[in-house]
Design a protein around this motif. Structure first.
Motif, short mmCIF file in Angstrom:
data_model
loop_
_atom_site.label_atom_id
_atom_site.label_comp_id
_atom_site.label_asym_id
_atom_site.label_seq_id
_atom_site.Cartn_x
_atom_site.Cartn_y
_atom_site.Cartn_z
N PRO A 1 -17.01 -0.70 15.77
CA PRO A 1 -16.89 0.58 15.04
C PRO A 1 -16.16 0.42 13.71
CG PRO A 1 -16.17 0.81 17.32
CD PRO A 1 -16.37 -0.64 17.07
N TYR A 2 -16.60 1.18 12.74
CA TYR A 2 -15.87 1.26 11.47
C TYR A 2 -14.59 2.02 11.71
CZ TYR A 2 -20.05 -0.12 8.83
OH TYR A 2 -21.11 -0.79 8.31
N PRO A 3 -13.59 1.81 10.88
CA PRO A 3 -12.40 2.65 11.02
C PRO A 3 -12.78 4.12 10.81
CG PRO A 3 -12.12 1.04 9.26
CD PRO A 3 -13.48 0.84 9.79
N MET A 4 -12.25 4.97 11.66
CA MET A 4 -12.63 6.38 11.56
C MET A 4 -11.39 7.22 11.31
SD MET A 4 -15.47 6.84 14.48
CE MET A 4 -15.02 5.46 15.50
N GLU A 5 -11.50 8.11 10.38
CA GLU A 5 -10.37 9.02 10.14
C GLU A 5 -10.31 10.02 11.29
OE1 GLU A 5 -11.26 12.01 7.19
OE2 GLU A 5 -13.23 11.12 6.91
N GLU A 6 -9.13 10.32 11.69
CA GLU A 6 -8.97 11.29 12.77
C GLU A 6 -8.96 12.70 12.17
OE1 GLU A 6 -8.92 11.33 16.03
OE2 GLU A 6 -9.54 9.23 15.94
N SER A 7 -9.94 13.46 12.53
CA SER A 7 -9.93 14.83 12.03
C SER A 7 -9.51 15.75 13.17
CB SER A 7 -11.32 15.20 11.56
OG SER A 7 -12.21 15.04 12.61
#
Lengths: 874, 345
Positions: free
Chosen positions: A527-533
């Protein structure tokens, strides 16, 4: 003739001679085995083998008895080693054969010999006993002799006495022994065998009485089922004369239920209950003969005596009644909703009467265990389900069950109260149509699920539901094995393990593949780094920012909005805002189109049913004010509904008093007698009423002495005021006063099922509401009718013993009539109501003679004085 | 590895981009917007080579079939078929478009049409009657609606009055010379219909209701036809098994647990569109929150969140060329009238 005589004498002599010759060799053989004659093994063998070759008919019973006794008492103890060695198998079998020849002779002798101390001899005795009792598949030799019933039943005890406790696997352990014996007996009963039903019944009865009911019944149950219950009706009758019906009922029900519970899948389905019940009916009551009394006994045991047993539950009740109904009407197949036979109905009726007797028993109510009370209540609920509404209605009238329910309510015990609620609601559901059904609203999921489930019992009617039923007969269909199988508890041989079969049915692969799949989910993609929304859905549920959200809830602008707000039981903020803005909004909408009129009833419904789940401030106060505003604004539309709610029994007492309070407030507003805020403290009527209206202070308010000046001073104040139109005009009677009275009368005459008059607090409040309306109607043309109605309402009540506060408020009504309504028209009053005034006077005089009623006397005195004044001036 | 950023932003549309698609070996992109404008973009130059008003109203869907033929679905009650003449071989050739056919339908819902090509025909699938849960199939070669009212239940079922609401999304595919129609409904249920060309009758293979809000898009894995995925106005993504299609008979009465293979939920609600890459390994969703999310098809694990758009994304599409030496493209069209291009996995 002489020749004939000689011939007979000769032949009998010859016969005698022949017999004696046959007896003697037997005695000789026996004697040869005696120790003093120093016998050898051959002598023993001969003694055993020789007699067996002789014909049975040639042997004298006495001689044979002697022979057996000699063998048992002399030969076996002395030659035990010879019988026990492996080479002497033939000897052993000959011995067995000898004993089996006349079991009736051998059994008592063997049992006597058990007191022998020689251990190896004891083993032989026990083995012989085994072949004489349970290995012998035919019990006919013992038949028709009650002596042998006792002997057969005493075998395990005697053996136990002789050798102490054996291993748990031995055949003479009583559970094993009696199971096998019972099975033998069951198989050999007529018409399948030779045992008479009296003998079989006696033997089984004795076994059950010895405390082996469980073993015996589980052993014979499948056999009876196989025999389709033929002839068992008679056998059970005999059994029951030895062992108690209660014990049998208990055992068999427990057995059946335990079996049912072993199959959780089919546990509670109607089909399984019907199947079990039809089998049980066949086993216990047979297919032939009348057994109504036994069925009734069975039911009464199952429903009342078993109430305290730990294993019983609603399933027991269902199985028992279904069984009884099936047994009563032998043809199960044709049953449907309508075809309960009159006999069955009569039986159910008798049962219900018994249950009601039990239920209404004050000792049971006070000292019964919860389990017992639950069981009996569930039993009542379930059986009532079988009756039609008319039948229940008749039953109610005959037994006064309603009164008993009240008695249950009087206990301050929540469980008892809930049980009474269950019963009351069930009866209401069974007898009444949709909307008028009783609903206390006390039972809530999930905490009261037991009670809710109990309520559903009334709808089960297992015996009447059409389910495809295969279990009636035993000839093979697929389901048979699963139902019959587990009941057979074979104590002699290890049962074919059902568990093993189940294990095989489980397919371990099915689960494993699933697990493996979920385990090896390593993706080829990292997985790509994902921003936590922040999740907006979480925010909705989060409680942290409710404060912030509170500000966002705007006050409703339209009545429909308000209703939506009040409807939202999930959101306390909206409820709070809605309730706060309700009064003002209603007043704002007073003369603005039809909006309020259209939604008034819906709004009233929401306001009355406002949830108390949240601890909002001043809920009742705000509710009251909003409702008062609503009534005052659209009286014609909404008052009818409000009054209906007052007399609806699904409205709680608190709601009712709130409704009375809001009617009072609204009437006063309409009549123009409500005092502006700044003047409030001067108005004693207001104070008095306010005290009356608050539920908490009601007790203290009743002790306050009535104040006649209240009204006269009010008049003074009113005189000073500018004249306003009394908005009550035209509606005081038709909209408020008369409908309230109609509700009262309906209750009093028993048309409605709950009557306000039963509750002192509400009755007082009701009268006070009437008074306020009457007071407000002083200057209206309807005054006359209202006063007439009031007299009609109040005067008959003098004959009922009423709580003092209610009487006091009734008297206050007369006070208002003489001092306010006809304050300056004494003559008119006298003209219009001479009769009523006389009755009132009589009542008041009665009151003056009462003790401990200073309150009342004061009010009464005042009215009497006024009446005197009027009569003097007239 | 850092969070992905868009490789390029296509700016030409002046209204929300409703649909986009790669075509002609990913050399071109076709897109349409809420003004009814269809644009053809050249990937090499990233410029539009054609731009015309295909519909008077909102254009919901574009598809390319055959030799550069374009289908556009408008909310002006028309599905238009266009012949594109592009500059594939000759660089200096002026691109053109010619309207070859116009099909009337009642455009009352927002259901986008689905297209299915066979050897000798091309079929369109969409709700012909607008305000209904029924869908219909149109044959382009035969120029007629060949199968109508798919989703009409048998009489006994009709009595139950299970109204699923409007058809929100439809996908048509062909297997063993039979049509299968995958439909998503307003009440959150997804159904697979087996349509026999011969008797023109539709049989329900299965119907599963997993979404709590209207289904917004359904898509099946085009390479293997083994599974399908649906998204809805709620925050759920549901993966269904299609493999049981070979035994259509009476499967709807069975346990649905075998149909739903996996479920996952995301933090934000509303996924307007979904596309599965041609290799069936990953899929992308177009979120109302303006993000494109990439998931693994196998585990439904999130793999990437592509943030660029400031407004809802309405359409996503994967490129079909998956050579190791080239970028693996993903495009998303948004309400903010831009199309973003991403290189993913």
């Amino acid at each position: 003739m002489f020749y004939i005589y000689i011939y007979v004498t000769l032949s009998s002599f010859y016969l005698f001679k022949k017999k004696s010759t046959m007896t003697d060799p037997l005695r000789i053989l026996d004697d040869a085995t005696l120790p003093e004659n120093k016998p050898d093994l051959d002598a023993i063998r001969q003694c055993l083998e020789q007699p067996l070759k002789w014909k049975r008919t040639t042997l004298k019973p006495i001689a044979w008895k002697h022979h057996i006794r000699t063998i048992a008492q002399t030969v076996i103890p002395n030659w035990a080693y010879a019988f026990n060695t492996t080479t002497s198998n033939t000897l052993r079998s000959t011995l067995e054969e000898t004993f089996l020849r006349l079991p009736k002779v051998s059994l008592p002798i063997l049992l006597d010999c058990l007191s022998q101390v020689n251990l190896s001899a004891l083993e032989i005795y026990i083995d012989l006993l085994k072949s004489l009792t349970i290995t012998m598949t035919d019990l006919t030799p013992y038949a028709d002799d009650r002596f042998f019933c006792n002997l057969l039943c005493s075998v395990p005890t005697r053996i136990a006495n002789a050798i102490g406790l054996g291993g748990t696997e031995s055949w003479y352990i009583d559970t094993h022994y009696f199971a096998r014996l019972a099975r033998h007996v069951a198989r050999q009963t007529q018409p399948y065998g030779t045992l008479s039903s009296a003998y079989a019944g006696e033997l089984l009865g004795r076994m059950i009485r010895l405390g082996h009911a469980n073993v015996c019944i589980s052993a014979i149950y499948p056999i009876i089922l196989d025999q389709q219950g033929k002839g068992w009706s008679a056998i059970w009758t005999v059994i029951e004369s030895y062992a108690s019906m209660g014990k049998i009922t208990e055992t068999i029900l427990q057995l059946v239920q335990k079996n049912q519970q072993q199959h959780p899948g089919i546990h509670k389905s109607i089909k399984s209950i019907q199947k079990i019940a039809s089998q049980l009916a066949m086993v216990l009551f047979g297919v032939d003969g009348k057994s109504s009394i036994r069925i009734e006994q069975f039911l009464s045991f199952a429903y009342i005596r078993l109430a305290n047993a730990s294993w019983t539950n609603t399933n027991t009740l269902r199985i028992a009644l279904t069984t009884a109904i099936y047994a009563q009407q032998k043809n199960v197949q044709g049953l449907d909703e309508t075809s309960v036979s009159p006999e069955s109905l009569c039986m159910v009726n008798t049962l219900i009467c018994r249950l009601i007797d039990k239920w209404a028993d004050p000792v049971f109510l006070k000292h019964g265990s919860y389990k017992e009370q639950e069981y009996i209540t569930a039993g009542l609920v379930y059986t009532l389900g079988y009756l039609s509404s008319d039948q229940i209605e008749t039953l109610m009238n005959e037994t006064a069950l309603r009164g008993f329910i009240h008695r249950w309510f009087e206990y301050s015990d929540t469980i008892k109260m809930k049980l009474a609620v269950v019963l009351a609601e069930t009866i209401s559901e069974l007898t009444e149509e949709g909307s008028s059904r009783l609903n206390f609203g006390i039972l809530k999921e999930p905490e009261d699920s037991t009670f809710l489930v109990m309520k559903t019992l009334a709808e089960k009617r297992d015996a009447l539901k059409k389910v495809e039923l295969n279990g009636l007969t035993c000839d093979g269909d697929d389901d048979e094995e699963e139902t019959n199988g587990p009941i057979i508890e074979d104590y002699s041989s290890p049962p074919v393990s059902g568990d093993e079969q189940q294990d095989e049915e489980l397919d371990p692969d099915a689960i494993l593949t699933g697990d493996q799949e979920s385990e090896d989910e390593d993706d080829e993609f990292e997985p790509y780094p994902m921003e936590e929304s922040e999740s907006d859905d979480e925010a909705l549920h989060g409680g942290s920012d409710t404060g912030a959200r509170k500000k966002r809830v705007k006050a409703p602008v339209y009545i429909q909005d308000l209703i939506v707000y009040l409807k939202d039981d999930e959101d306390p903020v909206k409820l709070d805002v809605g309730l706060s803005s309700a009064e003002q909004l209603i007043r704002d909408k007073a003369n603005a189109g039809s909006e309020l009129n259209e939604s008034a009833i819906e709004l009233a419904k929401r306001l009355i049913g406002f949830t108390t789940a949240y601890d909002l401030e001043n809920t009742t106060e705000r509710q009251k004010l909003s409702l008062a505003a609503l009534i005052a604004t659209v009286p014609e539309t909404v008052t009818g509904y409000i009054i209906d709610q007052i007399f609806d029994r699904n409205t709680s007492m608190e709601q009712k008093s709130t409704l009375f309070a809001s009617i009072i407030l609204a009437v006063r507003e309409l009549a123009g007698t409500s005092i502006p805020e700044n003047n409030k403290r001067q108005d004693e009527l207001s104070l008095e009423l306010e005290k009356q209206l608050s539920l908490e202070e009601s007790k203290s308010s009743t002790s306050i002495v009535g104040k006649p000046r209240v009204f006269s001073r009010r008049m003074d104040i009113e005189k000073k005021k500018i004249t306003h139109r009394n908005r009550l005009s035209g509606i005081a009677g038709p909209v408020f006063f008369f409908p309230l009275l109609v509700g009262w009368w309906e209750g009093a005459r028993g048309k409605a099922r709950s009557w306000l008059g039963r509750d002192a607090l509400l009755a007082e409040r009701f009268v006070m509401t009437l008074l306020v309306i009457m007071h407000g109607a002083t200057n209206l043309p309807e005054r006359g009718r209202i006063v007439t109605e009031y007299f009609e309402f109040a005067l008959p009540l003098r004959f009922i013993s009423l709580p003092q506060p209610v009487t006091r408020s009734l008297l206050l009504g007369f006070d208002i009539i003489v001092n306010v309504n006809y304050g300056h028209q004494g003559d008119l009053l006298l003209q219009e109501y001479p009769q009523q005034l006389v009755e009132t006077k009589n009542w008041l005089e009665d009151i003056m003679e009462m003790v401990n009623a200073d309150d009342l006397k004061q009010v009464a005195l005042r009215i009497l004085a006024r009446l005197m004044e009027i009569s003097i001036s007239a | 590895m850092s969070a992905p950023t868009p490789a390029y932003i296509f700016r030409k549309h002046k209204a929300s981009v409703n649909a986009i698609t790669f075509f002609s070996n990913d050399k071109y992109i076709a897109s349409c917007d809420a003004n009814g404008i269809v644009c053809i973009w050249k990937m090499k130059t990233r410029r539009t080579i054609l731009e015309w008003k295909a519909h008077d109203n909102d254009c919901l869907q574009v598809h390319i079939y055959g030799k550069n033929r374009l289908v556009s679905q408008g909310r002006d009650h028309k599905v238009n078929l266009w012949q594109l003449i592009l500059d594939e071989e000759e660089e200096d050739k002026v691109p053109e478009y010619i309207l070859i056919q116009s099909i009337d339908y009642y455009s009352l819902s927002f259901c986008r049409l689905s297209i299915c090509q066979t050897k000798d025909d091309t079929y369109l699938c969409l709700p012909l009657r607008g305000d209904t849960s029924l869908v219909d199939i149109y044959s382009i070669e035969q120029q007629k609606w060949i199968i109508q009212r798919i989703g009409l239940k048998e009489e006994r079922d009709q009595k139950e009055k299970t109204d699923h609401g409007l058809c929100m999304a439809v996908k048509l595919f062909c297997l063993n010379e039979a049509f299968y129609v995958l439909t998503g409904y307003e009440d959150g249920s997804v159904a697979l219909w087996h349509v026999s060309y011969l008797n023109e009758k539709s049989n329900l293979v299965w119907l599963v209701k997993e979404h709590t809000a209207p289904v917004l898009d359904v898509v099946m894995d085009r390479s293997t036809l083994e599974f399908a995925i649906s998204t809805g106005a709620d925050n759920q993504i549901v993966k269904y098994a299609l493999t049981s299609t070979s035994h259509p008979a009476q499967q709807h009465e069975e346990d649905y647990s075998s149909i739903v293979m996996k479920k996952t939920s995301i933090k934000k609600s509303g996924l307007a569109a979904i596309d599965i890459r041609i290799d069936g390994k990953i899929f992308a969703t177009a979120g109302h929150d303006g993000r494109i999310r990439v998931f693994s098809c196998k585990s439904l694990q999130p793999l990437a969140i592509l943030s660029y758009h400031r407004d809802s994304v309405y359409s996503v599409a994967f490129a079909s060329v998956l050579q190791d030496t080239k970028d693996h493209w993903l495009i998303g069209g948004s309400k903010d009238s831009r199309i973003s291009l991403w290189s993913i996995y």
